[in-house]
Design an enzyme around this catalytic site. Structure first.
Site, PDB file in Angstrom:
ATOM      1  CG  ASN A   1      -3.410   0.530 -13.964  1.00  0.00           C
ATOM      2  OD1 ASN A   1      -2.276   0.880 -14.226  1.00  0.00           O
ATOM      3  ND2 ASN A   1      -4.480   1.046 -14.542  1.00  0.00           N
TER       4      ASN A   1
ATOM      5  CE  LYS B   1      -5.330   2.323  -9.769  1.00  0.00           C
ATOM      6  NZ  LYS B   1      -6.736   1.818  -9.724  1.00  0.00           N
TER       7      LYS B   1
ATOM      8  CD  GLU C   1     -17.953  -9.380 -10.793  1.00  0.00           C
ATOM      9  OE1 GLU C   1     -18.792  -8.963 -11.606  1.00  0.00           O
ATOM     10  OE2 GLU C   1     -18.143 -10.359 -10.034  1.00  0.00           O
TER      11      GLU C   1
ATOM     12  CG  ASP D   1     -12.329   1.956  -8.050  1.00  0.00           C
ATOM     13  OD1 ASP D   1     -11.661   1.217  -8.810  1.00  0.00           O
ATOM     14  OD2 ASP D   1     -13.518   2.230  -8.278  1.00  0.00           O
TER      15      ASP D   1
ATOM     16  CG  PHE E   1      -1.950   5.597 -16.670  1.00  0.00           C
ATOM     17  CD1 PHE E   1      -1.286   6.263 -15.656  1.00  0.00           C
ATOM     18  CD2 PHE E   1      -3.186   5.023 -16.381  1.00  0.00           C
ATOM     19  CE1 PHE E   1      -1.835   6.355 -14.378  1.00  0.00           C
ATOM     20  CE2 PHE E   1      -3.743   5.098 -15.108  1.00  0.00           C
ATOM     21  CZ  PHE E   1      -3.063   5.769 -14.105  1.00  0.00           C
ATOM     22  N   GLY E   2      -3.850   6.246 -19.414  1.00  0.00           N
ATOM     23  CA  GLY E   2      -5.310   6.381 -19.357  1.00  0.00           C
ATOM     24  C   GLY E   2      -5.814   7.612 -20.094  1.00  0.00           C
ATOM     25  CE1 TYR E   3     -11.505   7.908 -20.606  1.00  0.00           C
ATOM     26  CE2 TYR E   3     -10.732   6.883 -18.568  1.00  0.00           C
ATOM     27  CZ  TYR E   3     -11.607   6.916 -19.633  1.00  0.00           C
ATOM     28  OH  TYR E   3     -12.589   5.960 -19.751  1.00  0.00           O
TER      29      TYR E   3
ATOM     30  CE  LYS F   1      -1.632  11.113 -13.352  1.00  0.00           C
ATOM     31  NZ  LYS F   1      -1.903   9.847 -14.031  1.00  0.00           N
TER      32      LYS F   1
ATOM     33  CG  HIS G   1      -6.579  11.850  -9.677  1.00  0.00           C
ATOM     34  ND1 HIS G   1      -5.946  12.622 -10.620  1.00  0.00           N
ATOM     35  CD2 HIS G   1      -6.471  10.572 -10.112  1.00  0.00           C
ATOM     36  CE1 HIS G   1      -5.484  11.838 -11.587  1.00  0.00           C
ATOM     37  NE2 HIS G   1      -5.780  10.589 -11.310  1.00  0.00           N
TER      38      HIS G   1
END
Ligand code: ITT
Length: 199
Positions: free
Chosen positions: A9, A12, A40, A69, A151-153, A174, A179
């Site tokens: 990603n 990230k 996976e 993650d 990005f993302g949410y 940010k 996090h």
């Protein structure tokens, strides 16, 4: 010294590179190494997936490897989407599909019950071992997207401390409160120790 980032990603990767910029190492990333297999993410926790991504690519390449993650945990939904954040709206979901699905799921939730947190687990695999740290950022899910940075949410994650959604923040803003920023500043201590032992 080389360090491998076990993520595909690029959004990230941009944030991680910025936090680790002063480490004086060459940061390679799985997104630029097409021969590496996709790992996976089938664990049922963020910790499990971070450890699996870091250890698998460490064992394959022999390089010290970092994996991230991350999940968005929404209180009113019992912690969902959590570990399933990337595929919340189904396999191959876009960022916007996931945002729309979450807004829909939250449509009847009043402002007072819209608390959520982003949680990042970072795993650092080296010399056959793995170490983990985590970073959390608390906020509130908005009723509509605001901002187009990051990005993302991020467009629906409002941080009261700054009075902005994460998509209204610069990358530096940010990283200061996020996090991921917190988790990578924490793992930097382990990296510094590791690098001083290995140089
Ligand atoms: P890798 O496993 O290759 O690292 P990924 O996109 O699957 O990439 P995660 O499982 O950690 O990464 O992230 C799950 C999803 O959570 C991600 O696709 C985004 O939609 C969202 N997400 C992660 N970090 C975020 C952040 O800082 N801000 C907003 N959304 C984020």
């Amino acid at each position: 010294m080389k360090l491998l980032l076990a993520t595909r990603n690029r959004d990230k990767v941009r944030e991680i590179r910025s936090v680790l910029a002063d480490l004086n190492v060459e940061l390679l990333c799985a997104a630029d190494m097409p021969d590496l297999p996709e790992v996976e993410e089938d664990a049922d926790t963020l910790e499990g997936n971070a450890i699996k991504k870091a250890l698998t690519l460490h064992q394959l390449t022999g390089l010290p490897t970092l994996a991230d993650d991350t999940g968005l945990e929404v209180e009113a939904l019992g912690g969902v989407p959590g570990v399933y954040s990337s595929r919340y709206a189904g396999p191959g979901a876009t960022y916007d599909d996931n945002v729309q699905k979450l807004l829909q799921a939250m449509r009847d939730v009043p402002t007072s019950r819209r608390q959520a947190q982003f949680r990042t687990v970072v795993a650092f695999a080296h010399d056959g071992n793995v170490e983990t740290v985590e970073g959390v950022c608390r906020g509130v899910i908005t009723t509509e997207p605001r901002g187009s940075n990051n990005f993302g949410y991020d467009p629906i994650f409002f941080v009261p401390e700054l009075g902005k959604t994460m998509a209204e923040m610069t990358l530096a803003e940010k990283n200061r409160i996020s996090h991921r920023g917190k988790a990578f500043r924490e793992i930097k201590k382990n990296l510094t120790n590791y690098l001083s032992r290995s140089r």
